[in-house]
Design an enzyme around this catalytic site. Sequence first.
Site, PDB file in Angstrom:
ATOM      1  CG  HIS A  91      41.840  69.803  34.795  1.00  0.00           C
ATOM      2  ND1 HIS A  91      42.125  69.154  35.963  1.00  0.00           N
ATOM      3  CD2 HIS A  91      41.591  68.835  33.878  1.00  0.00           C
ATOM      4  CE1 HIS A  91      42.056  67.844  35.760  1.00  0.00           C
ATOM      5  NE2 HIS A  91      41.736  67.620  34.507  1.00  0.00           N
ATOM      6  N   GLY A  92      40.399  71.079  37.583  1.00  0.00           N
ATOM      7  CA  GLY A  92      40.687  71.094  39.022  1.00  0.00           C
ATOM      8  C   GLY A  92      42.198  71.016  39.233  1.00  0.00           C
ATOM      9  CG  ASP A  93      44.012  72.755  42.774  1.00  0.00           C
ATOM     10  OD1 ASP A  93      43.305  71.764  43.063  1.00  0.00           O
ATOM     11  OD2 ASP A  93      44.285  73.660  43.583  1.00  0.00           O
ATOM     12  CG  ASP A  94      42.345  66.900  40.721  1.00  0.00           C
ATOM     13  OD1 ASP A  94      41.972  67.918  40.110  1.00  0.00           O
ATOM     14  OD2 ASP A  94      42.026  65.742  40.371  1.00  0.00           O
ATOM     15  CB  THR A 124      35.181  70.048  45.290  1.00  0.00           C
ATOM     16  OG1 THR A 124      35.085  71.236  44.526  1.00  0.00           O
ATOM     17  CG2 THR A 124      34.239  70.080  46.464  1.00  0.00           C
ATOM     18  N   GLY A 126      36.477  65.004  48.518  1.00  0.00           N
ATOM     19  CA  GLY A 126      35.359  64.320  49.195  1.00  0.00           C
ATOM     20  C   GLY A 126      34.357  63.738  48.218  1.00  0.00           C
ATOM     21  CG  ASP A 206      33.344  19.762  32.460  1.00  0.00           C
ATOM     22  OD1 ASP A 206      32.140  20.083  32.504  1.00  0.00           O
ATOM     23  OD2 ASP A 206      34.188  20.351  31.744  1.00  0.00           O
TER      24      ASP A 206
HETATM   25  C1  SPV Z   1      35.004  25.255  31.199  1.00  0.00           C
HETATM   26  O1  SPV Z   1      35.637  26.096  31.873  1.00  0.00           O
HETATM   27  O2  SPV Z   1      34.239  24.440  31.711  1.00  0.00           O
HETATM   28  C2  SPV Z   1      35.153  25.220  29.743  1.00  0.00           C
HETATM   29  C3  SPV Z   1      36.409  25.666  29.141  1.00  0.00           C
HETATM   30  O3  SPV Z   1      34.246  24.748  29.091  1.00  0.00           O
HETATM   31  S1  SPV Z   1      37.401  24.295  28.934  1.00  0.00           S
HETATM   32  O4  SPV Z   1      37.583  23.663  30.226  1.00  0.00           O
HETATM   33  O5  SPV Z   1      38.664  24.726  28.377  1.00  0.00           O
HETATM   34  O6  SPV Z   1      36.732  23.371  28.015  1.00  0.00           O
HETATM   35 MG    MG Z   2      32.821  23.735  30.228  1.00  0.00          MG
END
Ligand code: SPV
Ligand code: MG
Length: 436
Positions: A91-94, A124, A126, A206
């Site tokens: 083993h290396g001594d580090d 060694t 580096g 969303d």
């Molecule tokens: C998202 O991050 O868009 C998801 C997860 O689909 S959730 O928001 O929990 O639905």
């Molecule tokens: Mg989502």
Amino acid sequence: MSNKTVYLDLAGDFIHPGIINIIKKAAEYGDVLVGLSTDESLTKHRRLPLLNYEQRRTVVEQLRGVTKVVPQEDWSCISNLKKYRPDYLIHGDDWKTGPGSNLRKEAFEVMKELGGEVIEIPYTYGFESSKLAKALNAYGTTPDLRLTKLRRLIEAKQPVRILEVHSGLCGLIVENLEVVKEDGVHCFDGMWSSSLTSSTNKGKPDIEAVDLTTRLQELNDILETTTKPIIYDGDTGGKLEHFAFTVRTLERNGISAIIIEDKVGLKQNSLFGATVKQQLAPIPDFCAKIHAGKNAQVTDAFMIIARIEALIAEHPMEEAIERAKNYVEAGADGIMIHSKNKTGEDIHEFCKRFRALFPTVPIVVVPTTYNHIYEKELVSWGVNIIIYANHMLRAAYPAMNNVARKILEHERSLEVNDDCMPIKEILNLIPYEKQR
Ligand code: SPV
Ligand code: MG
């Protein structure tokens, strides 16, 4: 040939003069038995090696002076010393100082019990592997290399820890942040491209209103600043006929997986729960979509993960299990089970029942509401991937809002100095001579 054996513990991801030096020295004492760390043993303590075990073995076996290569399944070489009973350990001594010193003490004791000896040679400097790994990452990656990393991580590590990203800057945090803990270096293993935060960041709800092309522009910034794998939130996957194109586009860009949820109609975020209409897709239709996606992908590595919304829509557990069975049989590479229940008990029950049916199919969870549960406990339920799905955006917005409000209140910006990154730091955050 000598009949004495010398044990040498290696990761073998980078072959440099320091390694050649230690093999040469070892060979002076006898036959060199290399204990090559498996991906699993390495990822408990540091990032996934660039080369997988087989690739590393192929290289190390060819090195002059190496007699035999055996897997080392633990971070420490102790169990292999007991198994192979070498005459010497080199083993290396580090390791005389720092985190290796406990291991050193134990290795000396075990070698003494075996009637053997420890040889320590000057380390060694580096060529530290962690520095070499960082330097290599700075060169970037390729779509193929990145894509395959998620499957490798699932094989090697539990949990695979994923954080939401919505910009190149978030990507840099996931890529570089490390926290040293007693059991090793903790880091995020990959990124979640979230429909919620992508949409919110663009000032849209969303509801699948941000299309793939637009999401890809954001992803492109993330691909530029990172090398870690990406899981894409594919919402419902859209029309079956379109889904095949989505899969190919993501795969071509080196994205490792898409997660699609079994809902139809206007998709609304799951965390609304049943306060909005959450209509589940008929099982055969969703299975057909999974099937179409699996047929479309070019590589074997790309993953299509089926997300079950039965618990979100307040359907019984039985239905969630039934859906999981059908989706796995239709070819899904993993199951994401989602819930907004704060206790996590429903997720626990699902995992128990699903694991009894499918011992190895990956389980993905998004513990946003049941976030009092530690990662270790989720792993004990059989969870493979944990996604922290929205935290970077949720952290950024209040921080920005606070600064904006203070500037208005004080009619100057002096009062926000402590809330902001110093100018010197932001100027140097992304030095022009290297990307990260
Ligand atoms: C998202 O991050 O868009 C998801 C997860 O689909 S959730 O928001 O929990 O639905
Ligand atoms: Mg989502």
